[in-house]
Design a protein around this motif. Structure first.
Motif, PDB file in Angstrom:
ATOM      1  N   LEU A 219       0.810  -1.211   0.000  1.00  0.00           N
ATOM      2  CA  LEU A 219       0.000   0.000   0.000  1.00  0.00           C
ATOM      3  C   LEU A 219       0.847   1.266   0.000  1.00  0.00           C
ATOM      4  N   GLU A 220       1.746   1.394   0.983  1.00  0.00           N
ATOM      5  CA  GLU A 220       2.516   2.634   1.105  1.00  0.00           C
ATOM      6  C   GLU A 220       3.656   2.474   2.107  1.00  0.00           C
ATOM      7  N   ILE A 221       4.524   3.470   2.125  1.00  0.00           N
ATOM      8  CA  ILE A 221       5.547   3.620   3.167  1.00  0.00           C
ATOM      9  C   ILE A 221       5.231   4.901   3.921  1.00  0.00           C
ATOM     10  N   GLU A 222       5.157   4.813   5.246  1.00  0.00           N
ATOM     11  CA  GLU A 222       4.829   5.957   6.091  1.00  0.00           C
ATOM     12  C   GLU A 222       6.059   6.372   6.904  1.00  0.00           C
ATOM     13  N   MET A 223       6.159   7.678   7.151  1.00  0.00           N
ATOM     14  CA  MET A 223       7.162   8.231   8.063  1.00  0.00           C
ATOM     15  C   MET A 223       6.417   8.926   9.189  1.00  0.00           C
ATOM     16  N   ARG A 224       6.621   8.445  10.423  1.00  0.00           N
ATOM     17  CA  ARG A 224       5.944   9.029  11.573  1.00  0.00           C
ATOM     18  C   ARG A 224       6.952   9.339  12.674  1.00  0.00           C
TER      19      ARG A 224
END
Length: 270
Positions: free
Chosen positions: A261-266
């Motif tokens: 789906l995606e790569i997230e940066m948190r």
């Protein structure tokens, strides 16, 4: 001594006392503001003021959220902040799908994601991948390599970020996901942080592999799964792309059943 100080504070003019508490709260975080609002009525009034919540909203976010809307649509800075924690905002100088930002409700810091359209996936145009509108699915992949680039200019300064791969598992056919996958995160050409992950939740949760990052339910997308790929510290004033990769090209084992789906940066939670 404490009671005397409290009495002196209450004797201050209302306007000065409110301005003083607003200044204090604006130097904390959204989570701290909510906690301190329980201390006294004076703090509660300041905790709901636009002066405080406006400090947690980046100017670009405010501009994009209010674009085409009346300022009183949200009613207050607090409502606008909550809206920006639940809705992604895209930047005009990037394609709509890459990247998209939102605010972390605890710290007020920037979060972002890049979806599958912005990821470089090896052999994506072959029959080894099953193309879906909702994202590419591993059909029978032996050589797995995914790479994404994140613009650090959109991240909050002097903040440690965690990168996550977000994906779905097929309800019908899944295999080969117990194979260890190498990950790296860092600026291209410089030293990067490396780790080993598994996409199979059963492997990640087993006691024998407790030192590997665990998969867990995705935070934003219902029924999704996420796995931590690594950490990156964004320095103030830095304006480069950070590269995130995951690779499995050694085992020769086929892998099937993952929809990326995606790569997230948190921001990393304390």
């Amino acid at each position: 001594m404490g009671d005397e100080t409290h009495d002196l504070f209450n004797k201050l003019p209302d306007g000065f006392r409110q301005k003083f508490t607003q200044e204090i709260l604006s130097r904390t975080s959204p989570a701290d503001v909510m906690r301190l609002s329980l201390v006294s009525k004076s703090f509660q009034a300041s905790a709901n003021s636009d002066v405080v919540w406006d400090t947690f909203i980046p100017p670009d976010h405010r501009r994009r959220a209010l674009q085409g809307l009346r300022k009183d649509t949200f009613g207050s800075g607090k409502r606008l902040f909550r809206f920006l924690c639940c809705h992604e905002i895209s930047w005009t100088h990037y394609p709509v799908a890459w990247p998209r930002y939102w605010l972390d409700k605890w710290s007020g810091k920037m979060c972002l994601y890049v979806n599958d359209n912005s990821l470089a996936i090896t052999q994506l145009d072959t029959d080894y991948w099953k193309k879906r509108v909702s994202g590419p699915v591993l059909g029978h992949v032996i050589w797995l390599e995914v790479c994404g680039r994140i613009p650090t200019s959109g991240l909050s300064p002097d903040t440690t970020y965690e990168a996550y791969l977000v994906f779905f598992l097929s309800k019908y056919v899944c295999y080969g996901l117990h194979t260890p996958i190498e990950t790296s995160i860092g600026i291209p050409g410089e030293e990067s942080t490396k780790a080993i992950i598994y996409l199979d939740p059963r492997i990640a949760e087993s006691k024998s592999n407790h030192h590997y990052p665990n998969t867990k339910p995705g935070k934003r997308i219902p029924d999704s799964i996420e796995v931590k790929l690594g950490e990156y510290f964004h320095k103030k004033g830095e304006n480069r792309d950070v590269e995130i990769t995951l690779k499995e090209v050694k085992s020769g084992r086929p892998k099937c059943g993952v929809r990326i789906l995606e790569i997230e940066m948190r921001p990393k939670q304390a």
